[in-house]
Design a protein around this motif. Structure first.
Motif, PDB file in Angstrom:
ATOM      1  N   ASP A 181       0.828  -1.201   0.000  1.00  0.00           N
ATOM      2  CA  ASP A 181       0.000   0.000   0.000  1.00  0.00           C
ATOM      3  C   ASP A 181       0.864   1.253   0.000  1.00  0.00           C
ATOM      4  O   ASP A 181       0.604   2.203  -0.749  1.00  0.00           O
ATOM      5  N   TYR A 182       1.894   1.248   0.813  1.00  0.00           N
ATOM      6  CA  TYR A 182       2.793   2.408   0.891  1.00  0.00           C
ATOM      7  C   TYR A 182       3.507   2.636  -0.443  1.00  0.00           C
ATOM      8  O   TYR A 182       3.552   3.759  -0.950  1.00  0.00           O
ATOM      9  N   ILE A 183       4.042   1.569  -1.028  1.00  0.00           N
ATOM     10  CA  ILE A 183       4.774   1.684  -2.297  1.00  0.00           C
ATOM     11  C   ILE A 183       3.831   2.143  -3.407  1.00  0.00           C
ATOM     12  O   ILE A 183       4.166   3.039  -4.188  1.00  0.00           O
ATOM     13  N   PHE A 184       2.631   1.543  -3.510  1.00  0.00           N
ATOM     14  CA  PHE A 184       1.689   1.962  -4.547  1.00  0.00           C
ATOM     15  C   PHE A 184       1.193   3.384  -4.304  1.00  0.00           C
ATOM     16  O   PHE A 184       0.903   4.108  -5.253  1.00  0.00           O
ATOM     17  N   GLY A 185       1.105   3.792  -3.041  1.00  0.00           N
ATOM     18  CA  GLY A 185       0.734   5.173  -2.742  1.00  0.00           C
ATOM     19  C   GLY A 185       1.785   6.147  -3.243  1.00  0.00           C
ATOM     20  O   GLY A 185       1.461   7.182  -3.835  1.00  0.00           O
ATOM     21  N   LEU A 186       3.058   5.835  -2.987  1.00  0.00           N
ATOM     22  CA  LEU A 186       4.139   6.687  -3.493  1.00  0.00           C
ATOM     23  C   LEU A 186       4.153   6.716  -5.013  1.00  0.00           C
ATOM     24  O   LEU A 186       4.327   7.771  -5.628  1.00  0.00           O
ATOM     25  N   TRP A 187       3.970   5.549  -5.612  1.00  0.00           N
ATOM     26  CA  TRP A 187       3.978   5.445  -7.058  1.00  0.00           C
ATOM     27  C   TRP A 187       2.831   6.245  -7.675  1.00  0.00           C
ATOM     28  O   TRP A 187       3.016   6.979  -8.647  1.00  0.00           O
ATOM     29  N   SER A 188       1.631   6.121  -7.126  1.00  0.00           N
ATOM     30  CA  SER A 188       0.497   6.845  -7.691  1.00  0.00           C
ATOM     31  C   SER A 188       0.631   8.341  -7.449  1.00  0.00           C
ATOM     32  O   SER A 188       0.224   9.157  -8.288  1.00  0.00           O
ATOM     33  N   GLU A 189       1.217   8.724  -6.311  1.00  0.00           N
ATOM     34  CA  GLU A 189       1.456  10.147  -6.047  1.00  0.00           C
ATOM     35  C   GLU A 189       2.426  10.717  -7.079  1.00  0.00           C
ATOM     36  O   GLU A 189       2.219  11.800  -7.612  1.00  0.00           O
ATOM     37  N   PHE A 192       3.023   9.421 -10.074  1.00  0.00           N
ATOM     38  CA  PHE A 192       2.409   9.298 -11.396  1.00  0.00           C
ATOM     39  C   PHE A 192       1.392  10.396 -11.667  1.00  0.00           C
ATOM     40  O   PHE A 192       1.374  10.994 -12.728  1.00  0.00           O
ATOM     41  N   TYR A 193       0.551  10.689 -10.701  1.00  0.00           N
ATOM     42  CA  TYR A 193      -0.514  11.667 -10.910  1.00  0.00           C
ATOM     43  C   TYR A 193      -0.065  13.104 -10.644  1.00  0.00           C
ATOM     44  O   TYR A 193      -0.741  14.045 -11.064  1.00  0.00           O
ATOM     45  N   SER A 194       1.029  13.296  -9.946  1.00  0.00           N
ATOM     46  CA  SER A 194       1.477  14.670  -9.684  1.00  0.00           C
ATOM     47  C   SER A 194       2.388  15.188 -10.794  1.00  0.00           C
ATOM     48  O   SER A 194       2.628  16.375 -10.885  1.00  0.00           O
ATOM     49  N   ALA A 195       2.917  14.294 -11.631  1.00  0.00           N
ATOM     50  CA  ALA A 195       3.788  14.723 -12.731  1.00  0.00           C
ATOM     51  C   ALA A 195       2.940  15.387 -13.797  1.00  0.00           C
ATOM     52  O   ALA A 195       2.082  14.771 -14.409  1.00  0.00           O
ATOM     53  N   SER A 196       3.172  16.673 -14.021  1.00  0.00           N
ATOM     54  CA  SER A 196       2.349  17.399 -14.997  1.00  0.00           C
ATOM     55  C   SER A 196       3.059  17.556 -16.300  1.00  0.00           C
ATOM     56  O   SER A 196       4.081  17.933 -16.566  1.00  0.00           O
TER      57      SER A 196
END
Length: 98
Positions: free
Chosen positions: A84-92, A94-98
């Motif tokens: 959960d922690y790793i996927f949270g970092l990954w999604s953060e 992924f979605y914050s890169a503009s």
């Protein structure tokens, strides 16, 4: 009755829904036996008798199994939490890169 195959007819004959000629008959109702239910005292007596037959585990065996369960739960909790922690970092990322 002509649309039934041999197996269906055989099963219906076995249940009593078809006669020997293959015509539909009313199946006899199963007879209800009044001895199926017992009173509360008889039920508790039978439960006590069955519980005496149970092979209860010894203390070392219970301790060993409990330790295995606790270790397994801790391991899988850490695995799910880490994922959960790793996927949270990954999604953060992924979605914050503009």
């Amino acid at each position: 009755m002509d649309d039934l195959n041999r197996e269906q007819k055989r099963q219906l004959r076995k249940m009593g829904a078809l006669d020997d000629e293959g015509k539909a008959t009313r199946a006899p109702r199963p007879q209800k036996r009044p001895q199926d239910r017992v009173g509360p005292r008889q039920y508790l007596r039978e439960v006590r008798e069955e519980m005496r037959k149970v092979a209860w585990p010894q203390r070392p065996e219970v301790t060993r199994y409990s330790i295995v369960v606790v270790i397994t739960v801790v391991f899988y909790t850490a695995l799910v939490g880490g994922s959960d922690y790793i996927f949270g970092l990954w999604s953060e990322w992924f979605y914050s890169a503009s």
